[in-house]
Design a protein around this motif. Structure first.
Motif, PDB file in Angstrom:
ATOM      1  N   GLU A  26       0.881  -0.977  -0.707  1.00 50.41           N
ATOM      2  CA  GLU A  26      -0.277  -0.173  -0.014  1.00 50.41           C
ATOM      3  C   GLU A  26       0.873   0.694  -0.289  1.00 50.41           C
ATOM      4  O   GLU A  26       0.850   2.215  -0.982  1.00 50.41           O
ATOM      5  CB  GLU A  26      -0.993  -0.140   1.090  1.00 50.41           C
ATOM      6  CG  GLU A  26      -2.175  -0.868   0.968  1.00 50.41           C
ATOM      7  CD  GLU A  26      -2.881  -0.471   2.537  1.00 50.41           C
ATOM      8  OE1 GLU A  26      -2.899   0.271   2.872  1.00 50.41           O
ATOM      9  OE2 GLU A  26      -3.046  -1.704   2.830  1.00 50.41           O
ATOM     10  N   ASN A  27       1.769   1.434   1.324  1.00 50.68           N
ATOM     11  CA  ASN A  27       2.674   2.293   1.195  1.00 50.68           C
ATOM     12  C   ASN A  27       3.289   2.793  -0.625  1.00 50.68           C
ATOM     13  O   ASN A  27       3.716   3.724  -1.099  1.00 50.68           O
ATOM     14  CB  ASN A  27       3.714   2.044   2.151  1.00 50.68           C
ATOM     15  CG  ASN A  27       3.015   2.402   3.468  1.00 50.68           C
ATOM     16  OD1 ASN A  27       2.340   3.620   3.794  1.00 50.68           O
ATOM     17  ND2 ASN A  27       4.191   2.050   4.669  1.00 50.68           N
ATOM     18  N   TYR A  28       3.775   1.506  -1.078  1.00 52.38           N
ATOM     19  CA  TYR A  28       3.864   1.588  -1.965  1.00 52.38           C
ATOM     20  C   TYR A  28       3.489   2.254  -2.799  1.00 52.38           C
ATOM     21  O   TYR A  28       4.255   2.545  -4.236  1.00 52.38           O
ATOM     22  CB  TYR A  28       5.026  -0.045  -2.696  1.00 52.38           C
ATOM     23  CG  TYR A  28       5.608  -0.123  -4.078  1.00 52.38           C
ATOM     24  CD1 TYR A  28       7.080   0.726  -4.306  1.00 52.38           C
ATOM     25  CD2 TYR A  28       5.000   0.066  -4.956  1.00 52.38           C
ATOM     26  CE1 TYR A  28       7.787   0.458  -5.448  1.00 52.38           C
ATOM     27  CE2 TYR A  28       6.298  -0.024  -6.646  1.00 52.38           C
ATOM     28  CZ  TYR A  28       7.198  -0.272  -6.309  1.00 52.38           C
ATOM     29  OH  TYR A  28       8.216   0.296  -7.901  1.00 52.38           O
ATOM     30  N   GLN A  29       2.553   1.588  -3.505  1.00 54.67           N
ATOM     31  CA  GLN A  29       1.394   2.615  -4.410  1.00 54.67           C
ATOM     32  C   GLN A  29       1.107   4.408  -4.168  1.00 54.67           C
ATOM     33  O   GLN A  29       1.014   4.180  -5.135  1.00 54.67           O
ATOM     34  CB  GLN A  29       0.141   1.372  -4.221  1.00 54.67           C
ATOM     35  CG  GLN A  29      -0.797   1.924  -4.957  1.00 54.67           C
ATOM     36  CD  GLN A  29      -2.613   1.166  -4.635  1.00 54.67           C
ATOM     37  OE1 GLN A  29      -2.531   0.491  -4.432  1.00 54.67           O
ATOM     38  NE2 GLN A  29      -3.552   1.425  -5.364  1.00 54.67           N
ATOM     39  N   VAL A  30       0.639   4.221  -3.198  1.00 48.22           N
ATOM     40  CA  VAL A  30       1.271   5.969  -2.527  1.00 48.22           C
ATOM     41  C   VAL A  30       1.546   6.760  -3.129  1.00 48.22           C
ATOM     42  O   VAL A  30       2.582   7.389  -4.070  1.00 48.22           O
ATOM     43  CB  VAL A  30       0.935   5.986  -0.904  1.00 48.22           C
ATOM     44  CG1 VAL A  30       0.829   7.347  -0.751  1.00 48.22           C
ATOM     45  CG2 VAL A  30      -0.674   5.778  -0.901  1.00 48.22           C
TER      46      VAL A  30
END
Length: 66
Positions: free
Chosen positions: A2-6
């Motif tokens: 999720e953080n990577y996606q952000v």
């Protein structure tokens, strides 16, 4: 992921806003891969996109210094 996606979403948007369309498109592909859980795609393409990002940053630094 999720953080990577952000993070790649931010790279996508910022790159597009300064006209770095190719970096933006590649970051978008990473974002979509993160969203769908396609970690194989991310592992295969992350390094190349980050190298392009570094080159972009180097070019921007050159412009600012001039």
């Amino acid at each position: 992921w999720e953080n990577y996606q952000v993070l790649v979403h931010s790279l996508k948007s910022t790159s597009l806003s300064i006209g770095a369309v190719m970096v933006s498109e590649k970051a978008k592909a990473l974002e979509m891969a993160a969203k769908s859980g396609d970690t194989d795609y991310i592992r295969l393409h992350h390094h190349a996109v980050m190298e392009e990002y570094i080159l972009l940053m180097d070019r921007l630094r050159e412009i600012i210094i001039e």
